[in-house]
Design a protein around this motif. Sequence first.
Motif, short mmCIF file in Angstrom:
data_model
loop_
_atom_site.label_atom_id
_atom_site.label_comp_id
_atom_site.label_asym_id
_atom_site.label_seq_id
_atom_site.Cartn_x
_atom_site.Cartn_y
_atom_site.Cartn_z
N ALA A 124 69.39 76.74 92.56
CA ALA A 124 69.09 77.38 91.81
C ALA A 124 68.47 76.95 90.33
CB ALA A 124 70.05 78.50 91.35
N TYR A 125 69.08 75.75 90.07
CA TYR A 125 68.52 75.18 88.92
C TYR A 125 67.22 74.37 88.88
CZ TYR A 125 69.07 71.72 84.85
OH TYR A 125 68.56 71.07 83.81
N ASP A 126 66.81 73.88 89.92
CA ASP A 126 65.81 73.40 90.13
C ASP A 126 64.56 74.32 90.01
OD1 ASP A 126 66.82 71.01 90.48
OD2 ASP A 126 66.76 71.30 92.72
N MET A 127 64.68 75.66 89.90
CA MET A 127 63.81 76.72 89.58
C MET A 127 63.37 76.93 88.14
SD MET A 127 64.87 79.65 92.38
CE MET A 127 65.48 79.27 94.07
N PHE A 128 64.10 76.15 87.25
CA PHE A 128 63.69 76.37 86.08
C PHE A 128 62.50 75.42 85.72
CE2 PHE A 128 68.22 77.70 85.42
CZ PHE A 128 68.21 78.78 84.86
N SER A 129 61.97 75.56 84.70
CA SER A 129 60.57 74.81 84.28
C SER A 129 61.30 73.31 83.62
CB SER A 129 59.92 75.47 83.11
OG SER A 129 60.76 75.64 81.88
N THR A 165 51.08 88.25 81.02
CA THR A 165 50.09 88.00 79.99
C THR A 165 49.86 86.72 80.06
OG1 THR A 165 51.70 87.55 78.48
CG2 THR A 165 51.09 89.79 78.15
N GLY A 166 48.67 86.30 80.72
CA GLY A 166 48.10 85.04 80.87
C GLY A 166 49.17 84.19 81.88
N PRO A 167 49.59 82.99 81.49
CA PRO A 167 50.12 82.41 82.35
C PRO A 167 51.59 82.54 82.26
CG PRO A 167 49.74 80.94 80.34
CD PRO A 167 48.98 82.30 80.10
N GLY A 168 52.08 83.66 81.19
CA GLY A 168 53.52 83.82 81.30
C GLY A 168 53.75 85.38 81.66
N ALA A 169 55.07 85.66 82.04
CA ALA A 169 55.34 86.83 82.56
C ALA A 169 57.07 87.27 82.06
CB ALA A 169 55.27 87.06 83.90
N THR A 170 57.17 88.32 81.97
CA THR A 170 58.73 88.90 81.56
C THR A 170 59.15 89.89 82.77
OG1 THR A 170 58.23 90.42 80.09
CG2 THR A 170 58.57 88.26 79.26
N LEU A 171 60.44 89.85 83.16
CA LEU A 171 60.91 90.77 84.15
C LEU A 171 62.28 90.98 83.93
CD1 LEU A 171 60.41 92.22 86.81
CD2 LEU A 171 60.98 90.06 87.94
N GLU A 172 62.89 92.27 84.01
CA GLU A 172 64.24 92.62 83.78
C GLU A 172 64.50 93.01 85.42
OE1 GLU A 172 64.88 95.45 81.00
OE2 GLU A 172 64.89 94.15 79.40
N ILE A 173 66.00 92.44 85.51
CA ILE A 173 66.74 92.80 86.78
C ILE A 173 67.78 93.29 86.20
CG2 ILE A 173 67.58 91.97 88.88
CD1 ILE A 173 64.59 91.74 88.53
N HIS A 174 68.14 94.50 86.95
CA HIS A 174 69.47 95.29 86.71
C HIS A 174 70.42 94.94 87.91
CE1 HIS A 174 67.74 97.46 83.41
NE2 HIS A 174 66.67 97.39 84.00
N TYR A 183 75.05 94.63 84.68
CA TYR A 183 74.13 93.57 83.79
C TYR A 183 72.65 93.61 84.09
CZ TYR A 183 78.98 91.36 84.02
OH TYR A 183 80.57 91.12 83.86
N ARG A 184 72.16 93.08 83.04
CA ARG A 184 70.66 92.97 82.92
C ARG A 184 70.51 91.62 82.60
NH1 ARG A 184 70.25 95.97 78.99
NH2 ARG A 184 69.81 94.45 77.41
N ALA A 185 69.65 91.02 83.41
CA ALA A 185 69.14 89.65 83.28
C ALA A 185 67.59 89.91 82.86
CB ALA A 185 69.32 89.08 84.31
N ARG A 186 67.03 89.20 81.67
CA ARG A 186 65.69 89.41 81.37
C ARG A 186 65.12 87.68 81.25
NH1 ARG A 186 65.55 91.39 75.86
NH2 ARG A 186 65.57 93.56 76.83
N PHE A 187 64.44 87.87 82.41
CA PHE A 187 63.73 86.44 82.63
C PHE A 187 62.30 86.35 82.13
CE2 PHE A 187 66.54 87.10 85.97
CZ PHE A 187 67.23 85.95 86.57
N THR A 188 62.00 85.21 81.70
CA THR A 188 60.67 84.73 80.93
C THR A 188 60.13 83.70 81.87
OG1 THR A 188 61.61 85.27 78.65
CG2 THR A 188 59.53 83.84 79.27
N TRP A 196 55.03 79.44 89.74
CA TRP A 196 55.92 79.94 88.82
C TRP A 196 57.32 79.18 88.80
CZ3 TRP A 196 54.27 83.86 85.49
CH2 TRP A 196 52.91 84.26 85.50
N TRP A 197 57.57 79.14 87.28
CA TRP A 197 59.02 78.56 87.10
C TRP A 197 59.72 79.69 86.04
CZ3 TRP A 197 59.81 73.77 89.39
CH2 TRP A 197 58.86 73.19 89.66
N ILE A 198 61.01 79.61 86.05
CA ILE A 198 61.81 80.24 85.21
C ILE A 198 61.89 79.35 83.88
CG2 ILE A 198 64.18 81.23 84.77
CD1 ILE A 198 64.24 81.81 87.72
N ASP A 199 61.41 79.77 82.76
CA ASP A 199 61.27 79.14 81.54
C ASP A 199 62.41 79.54 80.64
OD1 ASP A 199 59.99 77.24 80.05
OD2 ASP A 199 59.37 78.86 78.60
N ASP A 200 63.27 80.77 80.86
CA ASP A 200 64.09 81.18 80.08
C ASP A 200 64.98 82.50 80.73
OD1 ASP A 200 66.12 81.11 78.04
OD2 ASP A 200 64.77 81.54 76.26
#
Length: 215
Positions: A124-129, A165-174, A183-188, A196-200
């Motif tokens: 899971a950690y290796d999926m971060f940028s 938008t371009g090379p970036g994206a945001t997604l919310e998961i409930h 809970y709500r998780a907002r991924f950048t 694709w990598w999870i940047d935040d």
Amino acid sequence: MDDPLNIPPGPHEGPLEEPRENASESAPGHGMESSLQSSVGFVSRVAPEWTTQRPGASGMEEASRRRNLRHNLLLLLSLTLATFVLAAWILVRLDSPFDIFSTGPQEIVRAQLLALDRGQLRPAYDMFSARYRKQVSFDVWHKLIVTHWRMFHGKVVRTGVLAQTGPGATLEIHLRGADEREYRARFTLIRLAGRWWIDDVHWAEEASDQNTLRT
């Protein structure tokens, strides 16, 4: 004078013969006829069985049973193979969004959520940028996950709309956590080097946006 005790036999008289105890012995061929009649009777009784049971009939029935058995086995194997292929296809369809090697933004998010739920923290950690991993070490992130494990062992309730938008994206998961809280998780996310990598990511309770946790 002739002796009255020595009377010669008459013209129609011959030597006396001993009485025959069994008349059948006196008739030549009579025993042969009896044996022949017995054999004919036995053949007449057995002949219907010969006509009803044809030679080779049991072999034909055995061959037919074997053919039916082979047919049933092939049918069973075909059905089993078809069921296995269908089940494998369904599993691939269900698990493919969680594949760690998927390239889409939704897939990488779901893959990390699945790894967190399974306790696979290193994948899971290796999926971060690279930028995120440079800022947050694995040890710090690991302690954070262990401290708030009920939040990360959750079930996805619904997924928001992906904003790209371009090379970036945001997604919310409930999600609903192991503590039965919402809970709500907002991924950048960011796309680099063809994937694709999870940047935040920020976690928060649905009831209050003040309890925000950045992982």
